[in-house]
Design an enzyme around this catalytic site. Structure first.
Site, short mmCIF file in Angstrom:
data_model
loop_
_atom_site.label_atom_id
_atom_site.label_comp_id
_atom_site.label_asym_id
_atom_site.label_seq_id
_atom_site.Cartn_x
_atom_site.Cartn_y
_atom_site.Cartn_z
N GLY A 1 -12.77 -3.10 50.35
CA GLY A 1 -14.00 -2.50 49.84
C GLY A 1 -14.89 -2.12 51.02
O GLY A 1 -16.11 -2.23 50.97
N GLY B 1 -18.06 0.55 50.97
CA GLY B 1 -19.22 0.36 50.11
C GLY B 1 -20.49 0.07 50.91
O GLY B 1 -20.49 0.12 52.15
N GLN B 2 -21.54 -0.26 50.16
CA GLN B 2 -22.85 -0.48 50.79
C GLN B 2 -22.78 -1.64 51.79
O GLN B 2 -23.31 -1.55 52.89
CB GLN B 2 -23.89 -0.77 49.71
CG GLN B 2 -25.32 -0.76 50.24
CD GLN B 2 -26.30 -1.48 49.31
OE1 GLN B 2 -25.92 -1.99 48.26
NE2 GLN B 2 -27.55 -1.53 49.71
N ASP C 1 -9.92 0.40 51.72
CA ASP C 1 -10.66 0.89 50.56
C ASP C 1 -9.75 1.82 49.77
O ASP C 1 -8.71 2.26 50.26
CB ASP C 1 -11.92 1.63 51.01
CG ASP C 1 -13.03 1.59 49.96
OD1 ASP C 1 -14.05 0.92 50.18
OD2 ASP C 1 -12.85 2.23 48.89
N ILE C 2 -10.16 2.14 48.54
CA ILE C 2 -9.38 3.11 47.77
C ILE C 2 -9.77 4.54 48.13
O ILE C 2 -9.06 5.48 47.82
CB ILE C 2 -9.53 2.93 46.22
CG1 ILE C 2 -11.01 2.81 45.83
CG2 ILE C 2 -8.75 1.73 45.74
CD1 ILE C 2 -11.23 2.93 44.33
N ARG C 3 -10.93 4.68 48.78
CA ARG C 3 -11.39 6.02 49.16
C ARG C 3 -11.25 6.22 50.66
O ARG C 3 -11.29 5.27 51.44
CB ARG C 3 -12.86 6.21 48.77
CG ARG C 3 -13.09 6.38 47.28
CD ARG C 3 -14.57 6.33 46.97
NE ARG C 3 -15.12 5.01 47.20
CZ ARG C 3 -16.30 4.77 47.76
NH1 ARG C 3 -17.06 5.76 48.17
NH2 ARG C 3 -16.73 3.53 47.94
N TYR D 1 -20.53 -8.04 34.76
CA TYR D 1 -20.58 -8.29 36.21
C TYR D 1 -20.95 -9.75 36.48
O TYR D 1 -20.27 -10.45 37.23
CB TYR D 1 -21.60 -7.34 36.84
CG TYR D 1 -21.88 -7.55 38.30
CD1 TYR D 1 -20.91 -7.32 39.26
CD2 TYR D 1 -23.15 -7.95 38.72
CE1 TYR D 1 -21.19 -7.48 40.61
CE2 TYR D 1 -23.44 -8.11 40.07
CZ TYR D 1 -22.46 -7.88 41.01
OH TYR D 1 -22.75 -8.04 42.34
N LYS E 1 -18.79 -12.81 38.08
CA LYS E 1 -19.23 -13.52 39.28
C LYS E 1 -19.24 -15.03 39.04
O LYS E 1 -18.79 -15.80 39.89
CB LYS E 1 -20.62 -13.04 39.72
CG LYS E 1 -20.61 -11.65 40.34
CD LYS E 1 -19.74 -11.60 41.59
CE LYS E 1 -19.71 -10.23 42.25
NZ LYS E 1 -18.71 -10.14 43.33
N1 SER Z 1 -27.37 -5.62 43.49
C1 SER Z 1 -26.50 -6.09 42.45
C2 SER Z 1 -26.70 -5.33 41.21
O1 SER Z 1 -27.80 -4.87 40.99
C3 SER Z 1 -26.76 -7.54 42.19
O2 SER Z 1 -25.75 -8.29 42.72
O3 SER Z 1 -25.80 -5.20 40.45
#
Ligand code: SER
Length: 314
Positions: free
Chosen positions: A9, A12-13, A35-37, A143, A147
Protein backbone atom coordinates in the site's frame (compact mmCIF):
# COMPACT_ATOMS: atom_id res chain seq x y z
CA UNK A 1 21.66 -8.81 9.71
CA UNK A 2 20.78 -6.57 6.78
CA UNK A 3 17.22 -5.39 7.02
CA UNK A 4 14.86 -5.88 4.08
CA UNK A 5 11.56 -4.05 4.29
CA UNK A 6 8.34 -4.44 2.33
CA UNK A 7 5.67 -1.74 2.37
CA UNK A 8 2.28 -2.85 1.03
CA UNK A 9 0.00 0.00 0.00
CA UNK A 10 3.02 2.17 -0.69
CA UNK A 11 1.23 4.70 -2.92
CA UNK A 12 -1.31 5.80 -0.35
CA UNK A 13 -1.35 8.82 1.93
CA UNK A 14 0.79 7.13 4.60
CA UNK A 15 2.79 4.81 2.34
CA UNK A 16 4.14 7.62 0.19
CA UNK A 17 5.77 9.27 3.19
CA UNK A 18 6.66 6.11 5.11
CA UNK A 19 8.58 4.63 2.16
CA UNK A 20 10.61 7.84 1.82
CA UNK A 21 11.40 7.87 5.55
CA UNK A 22 12.30 4.17 5.66
CA UNK A 23 14.51 4.47 2.56
CA UNK A 24 16.42 7.29 4.25
CA UNK A 25 16.92 5.08 7.27
CA UNK A 26 17.65 1.69 5.69
CA UNK A 27 18.85 2.59 2.19
CA UNK A 28 16.78 2.82 -0.97
CA UNK A 29 17.43 -0.69 -2.24
CA UNK A 30 16.39 -2.24 1.10
CA UNK A 31 12.83 -0.92 1.07
CA UNK A 32 10.48 -2.51 -1.46
CA UNK A 33 7.42 -0.44 -2.27
CA UNK A 34 4.34 -2.50 -3.28
CA UNK A 35 0.95 -1.37 -4.51
CA UNK A 36 -1.77 -2.33 -6.97
CA UNK A 37 -1.30 0.98 -8.79
CA UNK A 38 1.67 2.32 -10.66
CA UNK A 39 3.70 4.57 -8.36
CA UNK A 40 4.58 8.10 -9.24
CA UNK A 41 7.91 8.68 -10.90
CA UNK A 42 9.80 9.55 -7.72
CA UNK A 43 9.00 6.41 -5.81
CA UNK A 44 9.73 4.07 -8.68
CA UNK A 45 13.08 5.68 -9.31
CA UNK A 46 14.21 5.79 -5.72
CA UNK A 47 14.07 2.06 -5.03
CA UNK A 48 12.43 -1.26 -5.90
CA UNK A 49 8.71 -1.40 -6.70
CA UNK A 50 6.41 -4.40 -7.18
CA UNK A 51 2.78 -4.66 -8.24
CA UNK A 52 1.07 -6.53 -5.41
CA UNK A 53 -2.55 -7.13 -4.49
CA UNK A 54 -2.63 -8.24 -0.85
CA UNK A 55 -5.54 -10.54 -1.65
CA UNK A 56 -3.50 -12.54 -4.19
CA UNK A 57 -1.72 -15.17 -2.15
CA UNK A 58 0.47 -16.42 -5.00
CA UNK A 59 1.85 -12.98 -5.74
CA UNK A 60 2.44 -12.35 -2.04
CA UNK A 61 4.19 -15.65 -1.66
CA UNK A 62 6.43 -14.82 -4.61
CA UNK A 63 7.32 -11.44 -3.05
CA UNK A 64 8.15 -12.98 0.33
CA UNK A 65 10.25 -15.64 -1.37
CA UNK A 66 12.07 -13.09 -3.52
CA UNK A 67 12.88 -10.53 -0.82
CA UNK A 68 12.76 -12.52 2.45
CA UNK A 69 11.66 -9.39 4.32
CA UNK A 70 12.79 -8.79 7.90
CA UNK A 71 10.03 -6.17 8.33
CA UNK A 72 6.65 -5.87 6.64
CA UNK A 73 4.36 -2.82 6.75
CA UNK A 74 0.80 -3.49 5.65
CA UNK A 75 -0.98 -0.25 4.77
CA UNK A 76 -3.32 -1.41 2.00
CA UNK A 77 -6.91 -0.86 3.21
CA UNK A 78 -10.28 0.66 2.42
CA UNK A 79 -10.99 3.57 4.81
CA UNK A 80 -14.14 4.52 6.69
CA UNK A 81 -16.12 6.46 4.07
CA UNK A 82 -15.25 4.32 1.02
CA UNK A 83 -15.67 1.20 3.14
CA UNK A 84 -19.33 2.07 3.73
CA UNK A 85 -19.89 2.18 -0.04
CA UNK A 86 -18.56 -1.34 -0.41
CA UNK A 87 -18.72 -3.13 2.96
CA UNK A 88 -17.93 -6.62 1.70
CA UNK A 89 -14.89 -5.50 -0.24
CA UNK A 90 -13.70 -3.45 2.77
CA UNK A 91 -13.99 -6.49 5.01
CA UNK A 92 -12.28 -8.77 2.50
CA UNK A 93 -9.37 -6.41 1.85
CA UNK A 94 -8.85 -5.22 5.43
CA UNK A 95 -9.24 -8.64 7.04
CA UNK A 96 -7.95 -11.21 4.57
CA UNK A 97 -5.12 -8.89 3.54
CA UNK A 98 -3.99 -8.86 7.17
CA UNK A 99 -4.37 -12.62 7.69
CA UNK A 100 -2.41 -13.31 4.48
CA UNK A 101 0.47 -11.17 5.72
CA UNK A 102 0.46 -12.58 9.26
CA UNK A 103 0.63 -16.14 7.89
CA UNK A 104 3.39 -15.36 5.41
CA UNK A 105 5.37 -13.49 8.08
CA UNK A 106 5.38 -16.69 10.14
CA UNK A 107 6.12 -18.93 7.16
CA UNK A 108 9.11 -16.82 6.09
CA UNK A 109 10.41 -15.87 9.55
CA UNK A 110 9.77 -12.13 9.18
CA UNK A 111 11.04 -10.45 12.37
CA UNK A 112 8.53 -7.62 12.64
CA UNK A 113 5.15 -6.72 11.17
CA UNK A 114 3.48 -3.31 11.27
CA UNK A 115 -0.25 -2.90 10.74
CA UNK A 116 -2.23 0.26 11.49
CA UNK A 117 -5.47 0.36 13.42
CA UNK A 118 -7.51 3.53 13.83
CA UNK A 119 -9.68 5.65 16.11
CA UNK A 120 -12.46 4.03 14.05
CA UNK A 121 -12.06 0.91 16.20
CA UNK A 122 -13.98 2.84 18.89
CA UNK A 123 -17.73 3.31 18.68
CA UNK A 124 -20.72 5.25 19.99
CA UNK A 125 -20.46 3.72 23.48
CA UNK A 126 -16.74 4.33 23.90
CA UNK A 127 -15.90 7.29 26.16
CA UNK A 128 -15.57 10.38 23.92
CA UNK A 129 -13.05 12.47 25.81
CA UNK A 130 -9.54 11.27 26.48
CA UNK A 131 -10.66 7.84 25.27
CA UNK A 132 -8.65 5.25 27.24
CA UNK A 133 -6.60 2.41 25.79
CA UNK A 134 -9.00 -0.14 27.27
CA UNK A 135 -12.74 0.58 27.18
CA UNK A 136 -15.98 -0.41 25.44
CA UNK A 137 -15.31 -0.71 21.72
CA UNK A 138 -18.39 -1.05 19.53
CA UNK A 139 -17.41 0.27 16.08
CA UNK A 140 -20.33 0.60 13.67
CA UNK A 141 -18.54 1.08 10.37
CA UNK A 142 -17.17 -1.88 8.45
CA UNK A 143 -13.78 -0.16 8.53
CA UNK A 144 -13.92 0.11 12.33
CA UNK A 145 -15.14 -3.46 12.70
CA UNK A 146 -12.26 -4.70 10.54
CA UNK A 147 -9.77 -2.65 12.58
CA UNK A 148 -11.02 -3.99 15.90
CA UNK A 149 -11.03 -7.57 14.59
CA UNK A 150 -7.56 -6.99 13.13
CA UNK A 151 -6.29 -5.81 16.51
CA UNK A 152 -7.54 -9.02 18.07
CA UNK A 153 -5.82 -11.08 15.35
CA UNK A 154 -2.52 -9.21 15.86
CA UNK A 155 -2.57 -9.92 19.57
CA UNK A 156 -3.56 -13.53 18.88
CA UNK A 157 -0.63 -14.09 16.50
CA UNK A 158 1.74 -12.53 19.03
CA UNK A 159 0.62 -14.82 21.85
CA UNK A 160 -0.01 -17.96 19.84
CA UNK A 161 2.91 -17.85 17.38
CA UNK A 162 5.30 -15.32 18.92
CA UNK A 163 5.02 -13.01 15.90
CA UNK A 164 6.36 -9.53 16.71
CA UNK A 165 3.48 -7.51 15.32
CA UNK A 166 3.11 -3.87 16.32
CA UNK A 167 0.29 -1.43 15.74
CA UNK A 168 -0.95 2.10 16.29
CA UNK A 169 -4.51 3.44 16.31
CA UNK A 170 -3.99 6.38 13.97
CA UNK A 171 -6.14 9.47 14.38
CA UNK A 172 -7.05 11.51 11.26
CA UNK A 173 -3.77 12.12 9.45
CA UNK A 174 -3.07 15.50 7.88
CA UNK A 175 -0.56 15.80 5.09
CA UNK A 176 0.18 17.56 1.82
CA UNK A 177 2.33 15.13 -0.19
CA UNK A 178 -0.27 12.53 -1.20
CA UNK A 179 -4.06 12.71 -1.32
CA UNK A 180 -6.07 11.14 1.51
CA UNK A 181 -7.84 7.91 0.69
CA UNK A 182 -11.57 8.23 1.41
CA UNK A 183 -11.77 8.80 5.15
CA UNK A 184 -14.07 10.75 7.44
CA UNK A 185 -11.25 13.00 8.58
CA UNK A 186 -10.33 14.07 5.01
CA UNK A 187 -12.08 17.44 5.43
CA UNK A 188 -9.09 18.58 7.50
CA UNK A 189 -6.90 18.21 4.40
CA UNK A 190 -9.35 19.48 1.75
CA UNK A 191 -9.88 22.63 3.82
CA UNK A 192 -6.23 23.68 3.33
CA UNK A 193 -6.33 23.11 -0.44
CA UNK A 194 -9.55 25.08 -0.87
CA UNK A 195 -8.48 27.84 1.52
CA UNK A 196 -5.48 28.53 -0.72
CA UNK A 197 -7.23 27.94 -4.06
CA UNK A 198 -10.67 29.43 -3.48
CA UNK A 199 -10.57 31.26 -0.16
CA UNK A 200 -13.52 29.19 1.04
CA UNK A 201 -14.45 25.61 1.90
CA UNK A 202 -17.67 23.70 2.49
CA UNK A 203 -17.13 21.20 5.29
CA UNK A 204 -18.96 17.87 5.23
CA UNK A 205 -18.66 17.69 9.03
CA UNK A 206 -20.45 20.22 11.19
CA UNK A 207 -18.86 23.06 13.14
CA UNK A 208 -18.68 21.28 16.52
CA UNK A 209 -17.37 17.90 15.34
CA UNK A 210 -14.22 17.42 17.37
CA UNK A 211 -11.92 14.60 16.24
CA UNK A 212 -8.42 13.39 17.11
CA UNK A 213 -5.95 14.36 14.37
CA UNK A 214 -2.22 14.29 13.76
CA UNK A 215 0.28 15.82 11.36
CA UNK A 216 1.86 13.20 9.10
CA UNK A 217 5.43 14.02 10.21
CA UNK A 218 4.47 13.01 13.74
CA UNK A 219 2.68 9.87 12.53
CA UNK A 220 5.68 8.69 10.50
CA UNK A 221 8.12 9.41 13.30
CA UNK A 222 5.88 7.64 15.83
CA UNK A 223 5.51 4.61 13.58
CA UNK A 224 9.26 4.27 13.15
CA UNK A 225 9.85 4.83 16.89
CA UNK A 226 7.38 2.07 17.72
CA UNK A 227 9.01 -0.30 15.22
CA UNK A 228 12.49 0.46 16.57
CA UNK A 229 11.56 0.13 20.23
CA UNK A 230 12.94 -2.91 22.06
CA UNK A 231 10.41 -5.74 21.93
CA UNK A 232 10.15 -6.08 25.72
CA UNK A 233 8.86 -2.49 25.92
CA UNK A 234 5.87 -3.22 23.70
CA UNK A 235 3.24 -4.20 26.24
CA UNK A 236 0.27 -3.62 23.94
CA UNK A 237 0.07 -6.17 21.15
CA UNK A 238 -3.37 -5.18 19.92
CA UNK A 239 -2.80 -1.52 18.98
CA UNK A 240 -1.62 1.61 20.80
CA UNK A 241 -3.74 4.70 21.37
CA UNK A 242 -1.82 7.52 19.67
CA UNK A 243 -2.63 11.21 20.00
CA UNK A 244 -1.60 14.45 18.34
CA UNK A 245 -4.12 17.29 18.42
CA UNK A 246 -7.92 17.47 18.61
CA UNK A 247 -9.99 20.16 16.92
CA UNK A 248 -13.29 20.97 15.23
CA UNK A 249 -13.74 22.41 11.71
CA UNK A 250 -14.49 25.77 13.33
CA UNK A 251 -11.27 25.76 15.38
CA UNK A 252 -9.22 24.72 12.35
CA UNK A 253 -10.80 27.49 10.26
CA UNK A 254 -9.90 30.00 13.00
CA UNK A 255 -6.29 28.86 12.81
CA UNK A 256 -6.25 29.14 9.01
CA UNK A 257 -7.64 32.69 9.33
CA UNK A 258 -4.52 33.66 11.27
CA UNK A 259 -2.79 33.38 7.89
CA UNK A 260 -5.67 33.92 5.45
CA UNK A 261 -7.98 36.38 7.24
CA UNK A 262 -10.62 36.30 4.47
CA UNK A 263 -11.07 32.53 4.61
CA UNK A 264 -14.75 31.48 4.70
CA UNK A 265 -15.99 28.18 6.08
CA UNK A 266 -19.44 26.88 5.19
CA UNK A 267 -21.20 23.67 6.13
CA UNK A 268 -22.97 21.01 4.10
CA UNK A 269 -26.58 20.23 5.16
CA UNK A 270 -26.17 16.52 5.41
CA UNK A 271 -23.39 14.07 4.74
CA UNK A 272 -23.17 10.38 5.70
CA UNK A 273 -19.69 10.96 7.11
CA UNK A 274 -21.19 13.04 9.93
CA UNK A 275 -22.69 9.94 11.50
CA UNK A 276 -19.36 8.16 11.33
CA UNK A 277 -17.56 11.11 12.95
CA UNK A 278 -20.18 11.27 15.71
CA UNK A 279 -19.42 7.68 16.67
CA UNK A 280 -15.68 8.35 17.15
CA UNK A 281 -13.68 9.78 20.08
CA UNK A 282 -13.02 13.50 20.40
CA UNK A 283 -9.65 13.06 22.06
CA UNK A 284 -7.37 10.17 22.91
CA UNK A 285 -5.43 9.13 26.00
CA UNK A 286 -2.12 7.82 24.68
CA UNK A 287 -0.32 7.43 28.01
CA UNK A 288 0.55 3.78 27.26
CA UNK A 289 2.49 4.81 24.15
CA UNK A 290 4.23 7.54 26.13
CA UNK A 291 5.15 5.20 28.96
CA UNK A 292 6.12 2.15 26.89
CA UNK A 293 8.13 3.69 24.06
CA UNK A 294 8.34 7.38 24.80
CA UNK A 295 5.77 8.77 22.34
CA UNK A 296 5.45 12.57 22.26
CA UNK A 297 3.91 14.56 19.37
CA UNK A 298 5.85 17.57 18.06
CA UNK A 299 3.15 19.37 16.06
CA UNK A 300 0.36 21.37 17.67
CA UNK A 301 -2.42 22.99 15.66
CA UNK A 302 -0.56 26.19 14.90
CA UNK A 303 2.71 24.52 13.84
CA UNK A 304 0.79 22.06 11.67
CA UNK A 305 -1.23 24.85 10.02
CA UNK A 306 1.88 26.88 9.17
CA UNK A 307 3.59 23.82 7.70
CA UNK A 308 0.54 22.76 5.64
CA UNK A 309 0.02 26.23 4.18
CA UNK A 310 3.71 26.76 3.39
CA UNK A 311 4.10 23.42 1.67
CA UNK A 312 0.87 23.64 -0.31
CA UNK A 313 1.72 27.19 -1.44
CA UNK A 314 5.05 26.09 -2.85
N1 SER B 1 -8.65 8.78 8.76
C1 SER B 1 -9.40 7.56 8.86
C2 SER B 1 -10.74 7.71 8.29
O1 SER B 1 -11.28 8.80 8.36
C3 SER B 1 -9.50 7.13 10.28
O2 SER B 1 -8.65 6.08 10.51
O3 SER B 1 -11.30 6.78 7.82
Amino acid sequence: MTEKLIVLGSNGQIGTELVTALRKLYGEEHVVACDIRRPDYDMKNSGPFEFVNVLEKDTLNHIFKKYKPTQVYLLAALLSATGEQNPKLAWDLNMNGLLNILDLAIAYGTSKVYWPSSIAAFGPNSPKNNTPQFCIMDPNTVYGISKLAGERWCEYYFHKYGLDVRSIRYPGLISWKAAPGGGTTDYAIHIFHDALKKGSYTSFLNAETELPMMYMDDAIRGTIELMNAEAHKINIRSSYNFAGVSFTPEILAGEIRQHLPEFKLEYKEHDPRQEIADSWPKSIDDSHATRDWGWKPAYDLSRMTVDMLNNLKS
